[in-house]
Scaffold this active site. Structure first.
Site, PDB file in Angstrom:
ATOM      1  N   ASN A  22       2.919  -8.542  -3.582  1.00 23.77           N
ATOM      2  CA  ASN A  22       1.606  -7.965  -3.827  1.00 23.77           C
ATOM      3  C   ASN A  22       0.578  -8.782  -3.041  1.00 23.77           C
ATOM      4  O   ASN A  22       0.874  -9.902  -2.604  1.00 23.77           O
ATOM      5  CB  ASN A  22       1.287  -7.901  -5.328  1.00 23.77           C
ATOM      6  CG  ASN A  22       1.126  -9.272  -5.959  1.00 23.77           C
ATOM      7  OD1 ASN A  22       0.321 -10.096  -5.515  1.00 23.77           O
ATOM      8  ND2 ASN A  22       1.891  -9.542  -7.013  1.00 23.77           N
ATOM      9  N   ASN A  71       6.088  -6.649 -17.942  1.00 20.72           N
ATOM     10  CA  ASN A  71       6.943  -5.787 -17.131  1.00 20.72           C
ATOM     11  C   ASN A  71       8.375  -5.696 -17.640  1.00 20.72           C
ATOM     12  O   ASN A  71       9.225  -5.103 -16.977  1.00 20.72           O
ATOM     13  CB  ASN A  71       6.964  -6.295 -15.679  1.00 20.72           C
ATOM     14  CG  ASN A  71       5.573  -6.450 -15.099  1.00 20.72           C
ATOM     15  OD1 ASN A  71       5.232  -7.500 -14.583  1.00 20.72           O
ATOM     16  ND2 ASN A  71       4.745  -5.419 -15.211  1.00 20.72           N
ATOM     17  N   ARG A  90      12.679  -8.681  -8.262  1.00 22.33           N
ATOM     18  CA  ARG A  90      12.527  -8.727  -9.713  1.00 22.33           C
ATOM     19  C   ARG A  90      13.631  -7.959 -10.450  1.00 22.33           C
ATOM     20  O   ARG A  90      13.693  -8.004 -11.685  1.00 22.33           O
ATOM     21  CB  ARG A  90      11.157  -8.172 -10.124  1.00 22.33           C
ATOM     22  CG  ARG A  90       9.988  -8.994  -9.617  1.00 22.33           C
ATOM     23  CD  ARG A  90       8.727  -8.724 -10.417  1.00 22.33           C
ATOM     24  NE  ARG A  90       8.851  -9.133 -11.810  1.00 22.33           N
ATOM     25  CZ  ARG A  90       7.888  -8.977 -12.726  1.00 22.33           C
ATOM     26  NH1 ARG A  90       6.750  -8.404 -12.377  1.00 22.33           N
ATOM     27  NH2 ARG A  90       8.074  -9.363 -13.963  1.00 22.33           N
ATOM     28  N   HIS A 168      -0.688  -2.703 -10.539  1.00 25.13           N
ATOM     29  CA  HIS A 168      -0.249  -2.287 -11.867  1.00 25.13           C
ATOM     30  C   HIS A 168      -1.452  -1.770 -12.645  1.00 25.13           C
ATOM     31  O   HIS A 168      -2.579  -2.262 -12.464  1.00 25.13           O
ATOM     32  CB  HIS A 168       0.365  -3.458 -12.645  1.00 25.13           C
ATOM     33  CG  HIS A 168       1.805  -3.713 -12.353  1.00 25.13           C
ATOM     34  ND1 HIS A 168       2.364  -4.976 -12.411  1.00 25.13           N
ATOM     35  CD2 HIS A 168       2.820  -2.883 -12.021  1.00 25.13           C
ATOM     36  CE1 HIS A 168       3.650  -4.906 -12.115  1.00 25.13           C
ATOM     37  NE2 HIS A 168       3.945  -3.647 -11.877  1.00 25.13           N
ATOM     38  N   ASP A 170      -2.251  -2.347 -15.667  1.00 27.64           N
ATOM     39  CA  ASP A 170      -2.883  -3.351 -16.534  1.00 27.64           C
ATOM     40  C   ASP A 170      -3.741  -4.355 -15.782  1.00 27.64           C
ATOM     41  O   ASP A 170      -4.402  -5.192 -16.390  1.00 27.64           O
ATOM     42  CB  ASP A 170      -1.840  -4.074 -17.398  1.00 27.64           C
ATOM     43  CG  ASP A 170      -0.888  -4.954 -16.596  1.00 27.64           C
ATOM     44  OD1 ASP A 170      -1.010  -5.004 -15.354  1.00 27.64           O
ATOM     45  OD2 ASP A 170      -0.016  -5.592 -17.215  1.00 27.64           O
ATOM     46  N   CYS A 264      -0.541  -9.568 -18.247  1.00 30.03           N
ATOM     47  CA  CYS A 264       0.747  -9.630 -17.559  1.00 30.03           C
ATOM     48  C   CYS A 264       1.711 -10.607 -18.237  1.00 30.03           C
ATOM     49  O   CYS A 264       2.927 -10.431 -18.187  1.00 30.03           O
ATOM     50  CB  CYS A 264       0.549 -10.050 -16.100  1.00 30.03           C
ATOM     51  SG  CYS A 264      -0.211  -8.795 -15.059  1.00 30.03           S
ATOM     52  N   MET A 636     -20.799  18.313  19.726  1.00 30.54           N
ATOM     53  CA  MET A 636     -19.967  18.160  18.543  1.00 30.54           C
ATOM     54  C   MET A 636     -20.122  19.317  17.559  1.00 30.54           C
ATOM     55  O   MET A 636     -19.136  19.917  17.136  1.00 30.54           O
ATOM     56  CB  MET A 636     -20.279  16.842  17.835  1.00 30.54           C
ATOM     57  CG  MET A 636     -19.394  16.605  16.611  1.00 30.54           C
ATOM     58  SD  MET A 636     -19.650  14.998  15.845  1.00 30.54           S
ATOM     59  CE  MET A 636     -21.265  15.219  15.121  1.00 30.54           C
ATOM     60  N   HIS A 638     -21.415  22.446  17.770  1.00 34.11           N
ATOM     61  CA  HIS A 638     -20.956  23.752  18.238  1.00 34.11           C
ATOM     62  C   HIS A 638     -19.435  23.767  18.381  1.00 34.11           C
ATOM     63  O   HIS A 638     -18.789  24.773  18.085  1.00 34.11           O
ATOM     64  CB  HIS A 638     -21.617  24.101  19.578  1.00 34.11           C
ATOM     65  CG  HIS A 638     -23.076  24.411  19.459  1.00 34.11           C
ATOM     66  ND1 HIS A 638     -23.547  25.641  19.042  1.00 34.11           N
ATOM     67  CD2 HIS A 638     -24.176  23.654  19.680  1.00 34.11           C
ATOM     68  CE1 HIS A 638     -24.874  25.619  19.023  1.00 34.11           C
ATOM     69  NE2 HIS A 638     -25.277  24.426  19.408  1.00 34.11           N
ATOM     70  N   ASP A 679     -17.448  10.559  30.685  1.00 33.01           N
ATOM     71  CA  ASP A 679     -18.681  11.261  31.031  1.00 33.01           C
ATOM     72  C   ASP A 679     -18.321  12.695  31.389  1.00 33.01           C
ATOM     73  O   ASP A 679     -17.458  12.945  32.241  1.00 33.01           O
ATOM     74  CB  ASP A 679     -19.337  10.549  32.219  1.00 33.01           C
ATOM     75  CG  ASP A 679     -20.583  11.246  32.697  1.00 33.01           C
ATOM     76  OD1 ASP A 679     -21.670  10.839  32.294  1.00 33.01           O
ATOM     77  OD2 ASP A 679     -20.437  12.216  33.470  1.00 33.01           O
TER      78      ASP A 679
END
Length: 702
Positions: A22, A71, A90, A168, A170, A264, A636, A638, A679
């Site tokens: 994270n 978790n 994990r 998360h 929380d 957590c 732009m 039109h 241009d």
């Protein structure tokens, strides 16, 4: 202490930041202090023991994040939904937590192995037990929510997280006693914020600012009127105090290095259960098919990104990769969304990519009558540039006059049902309009790899070309213009006054004179300054040969307008010899139709300028009809208007010195467009030179 409240914690004996999963972990690998972490954890543990019973799970070596027991899973009554961790770092925690729950008498429910869900970190019960708030977007999948509703027999409200700092639920959302809510609104998408506002009265919503959010003020433990958190501003503490809460701060900055704080580090195992609550699953799902060169054309990636960005979740059920280079691929994608409204928006975008529902899910398009002229029914389907078909009475019917940002009107004729794209103001009572997204598909023709790579002058795919590639683009555009002219096709130019200011008038005039242009669209200004240059040698009062302002030049454009108004029209001025060269002169002399759409800033305006916007739009659409290519030259607004009226299959070239303008125009949706940052006068000069080379005797012989 409240004996009925139990909280599970895990000592931080093996805690460290060993990896990055994270944003908070970035730059903090092995920079946490074990001693300070132990001290801070003990401080939180002692505070909570004064307000609840705290149980402990034994930490396991090698799993430093076991300390974040939120978790471990989601508990309600005797049931626990075990976490399925998103990251492999994990996943080894799962059997240890499962053993603790089983040893303590809980019934353990396990999700499929490939369906991430990270427990009470992403699922928070309303403190009155009325429903379950469930997060998704980073660590937990939306498809896990129906399981939660079923196993825990509770209504699940799905919230999409959109800020990866708050990965998360929380970390940015904390239900409090008596129906209050502490939360950080920017962490959620629009629909989630609307859902929160619908369920929680304004007087009970405590929205926090970013300084409190990044100190994890929402990652708090609430027991009755006590809120335990890492840190809060004086303002936030006062706001909580005003509604009856007492804030206890305890430093947890060592755990912030891993992306966690008070909540957590805890899992409440005794949650309130409302007696009259029953399972409600609002998740809607649909399986769609995608076909084409899904990998090399990037279609599958775009489709899956659209699902996630739109607030949904996906599972690729089947993927059949083409066996040969020319073969197309197909995929079946199961899409889930938190509501019908979100699903319809996602599917509408997938339809643009050519997605269709599976045959067993195909139904006729839903039609509702037009009850008021110029007004569509609610939830009408908004059209795109791509050829579209709708399903009526089991048959697919092609939609006529395809354009974007319209509605599909269906009416009975002598020859049967006719479906047609219409802008809202043109809808008539008696017609029916397609609503929602059922029974709609776009028609795509997959281009083979050989076609894309073998054509010497294959037209550029969508994108923006940098300055160094202008000559390459000019070659391709010139070749395409020559092909279109030789087969009697149609090219339309929409141009702004910058074409005149940059010296491009003579080149645009040449293109018209030589038969490369069959329509001109613009505003009052391009005609005024073209005529100013052709009659007075200036543009906006600047001498076009010397590049300097001339005395009294600021009046030139008004003098031109006045003169043309005296003649009654541009065509009359040409026929009477007042205009002898220039863009408008060539249009008149070669019967090239032009439309000048007016605006509130126009001087005069010229008598040819259509100041009725509705009529101007209709005239634009008429000129565009049947076009093979549109050159958009430094205008732009039109150009965007033209793009909205133009179906797919029409090649577009957008030229402007401003990269932002080119990008905006190139992103309008056509896969057959390119943007050129340069241009516009230079571009036209190079284009004419290339066309002269292509049409020279030497080039013809070659």
């Amino acid at each position: 202490m409240t004996d009925s409240i139990r909280i599970l914690m895990c000592p931080p004996h093996h805690y460290d930041v060993d990896y990055v999963i994270n944003p908070w972990m970035e730059g903090n690998i092995h920079r946490s202090s074990r001693d300070r972490a132990e001290t801070q954890w003990e401080g939180l543990y002692k505070i909570l023991k004064d307000h609840a019973t705290v149980d402990l799970v034994e930490p396991e070596k090698g799993w430093p994040d076991m300390v974040f027991t939120a978790n471990a899973g989601l508990v309600l009554g005797n049931n626990v939904v075990l976490s399925r961790f998103y990251h492999s770092e994990r996943q080894g925690e799962e059997p240890h937590f499962k053993r603790w729950f089983e040893n303590n008498g809980f019934t353990v429910h396990e999700l499929p192995k490939d369906l991430p869900f990270e427990g009470a970190g992403d699922a928070l019960l309303d403190r009155q037990g009325r429903w379950l708030w469930a997060g998704y977007g980073f660590r937990s999948e939306l498809d896990s929510h129906p399981y939660l509703a079923k196993w825990l027999d509770i209504e699940v409200l799905s919230l999409q997280l959109v800020d990866d700092r708050f990965y998360h639920l929380d970390t940015c959302f904390c239900p409090l006693t008596n129906g209050y809510l502490l939360y950080y609104p920017p962490a959620f998408d629009f629909y989630s914020n609307r859902l929160i506002e619908m369920r929680v009265p304004a007087e009970k919503r405590i929205a926090i600012e970013e300084p409190d959010a990044v100190n994890f003020a929402c990652n708090a433990v609430n027991v009755d009127d006590v809120v335990v958190m890492n840190q809060a501003s004086d303002n936030l503490k006062a706001r909580l105090g005003d509604v009856g809460f007492r804030v206890i701060e305890t430093p947890l900055n060592e755990f912030l290095k891993a992306g966690g704080a008070a909540k957590c580090l805890t899992l409440r195992t005794t949650e309130p259960i409302a007696r009259d609550v029953r399972a409600v699953d609002s998740i809607v799902s649909k399986t769609i098919t995608l076909q084409g060169h899904l990998l090399d054309a990037g279609i599958i990636n775009r489709a899956l990104d659209l699902v996630v960005e739109g607030g949904g979740s996906f599972q690729v059920r089947n993927f059949n990769l083409g066996e040969q280079r020319q073969s197309t691929s197909s995929a079946e994608v199961h899409v889930s969304a938190p509501s019908n409204a979100v699903m319809e928006e996602i599917v509408a975008q997938l339809i643009d990519l050519g997605a269709v529902s599976l045959p067993e899910d195909e139904r006729d398009a839903q039609l509702e009558p037009v009850l008021q002229a110029g007004v569509a029914p609610d939830d009408f389907y908004v059209t795109t540039i791509y050829p579209t078909e709708i399903r009526i009475n089991g048959q697919w019917v092609r939609v006529q006059k395809q354009r974007m940002d319209g509605a599909i009107a269906v009416r009975e004729t002598e020859n049967g049902l006719v479906a047609q794209c219409k802008i809202l103001r043109d809808l008539e009572v008696g017609e029916k309009v397609v609503v929602n997204v059922t029974g709609i598909r776009t028609v795509r023709k997959p281009e083979s790899r050989e076609q894309r790579g073998s054509q010497e002058f294959s037209f550029m795919s969508a994108g923006v070309s940098s300055e160094r590639r202008v000559e390459l683009v000019v070659e391709q555009v010139a070749w395409e213009l020559r092909r279109i002219r030789d087969r009697g096709g149609k090219v339309v130019v929409t141009a702004g006054p910058v074409v005149i200011h940059t010296g491009g008038a003579e080149h645009l005039s040449w293109l018209i004179r030589e038969g490369y242009i069959q329509g001109l669209l613009g505003g009052n200004a391009i005609a005024v300054h073209d005529i100013e240059q052709s009659t007075l040698g200036t543009s906006l009062g600047v001498d076009m040969k010397r590049g300097v302002a001339v005395r009294g030049g600021h009046r030139h454009h008004l003098n031109v307008i006045n003169t043309i108004r005296r003649h009654g029209s541009i065509a009359n001025a040409v026929e009477q010899g007042m205009i002898t060269n220039g863009v408008m002169y060539e249009c008149v002399k070669h019967n090239v139709p032009f439309v000048l759409a007016g605006s509130i800033r126009d001087d005069g305006p010229l008598p040819d300028t259509e100041m009725d916007l509705i009529k101007a739009q209709a005239q634009y659409a008429h000129v565009i009809e049947g076009s093979d290519m549109i050159l958009m030259l430094s205008t732009m607004l039109h150009s965007i208007g033209v793009g909205n009226m133009t179906p797919s299959g029409v090649k577009m070239v957008c030229v402007d010195i401003n990269p932002a303008v080119v990008t905006k125009l190139s992103d309008r949706g056509s896969v057959e467009s390119t943007g050129v940052v340069t241009d516009v006068g230079l571009f036209l000069s190079l284009l004419v030179k290339q066309l002269e080379r292509l049409t020279s005797p030497l080039a013809v012989k070659g």
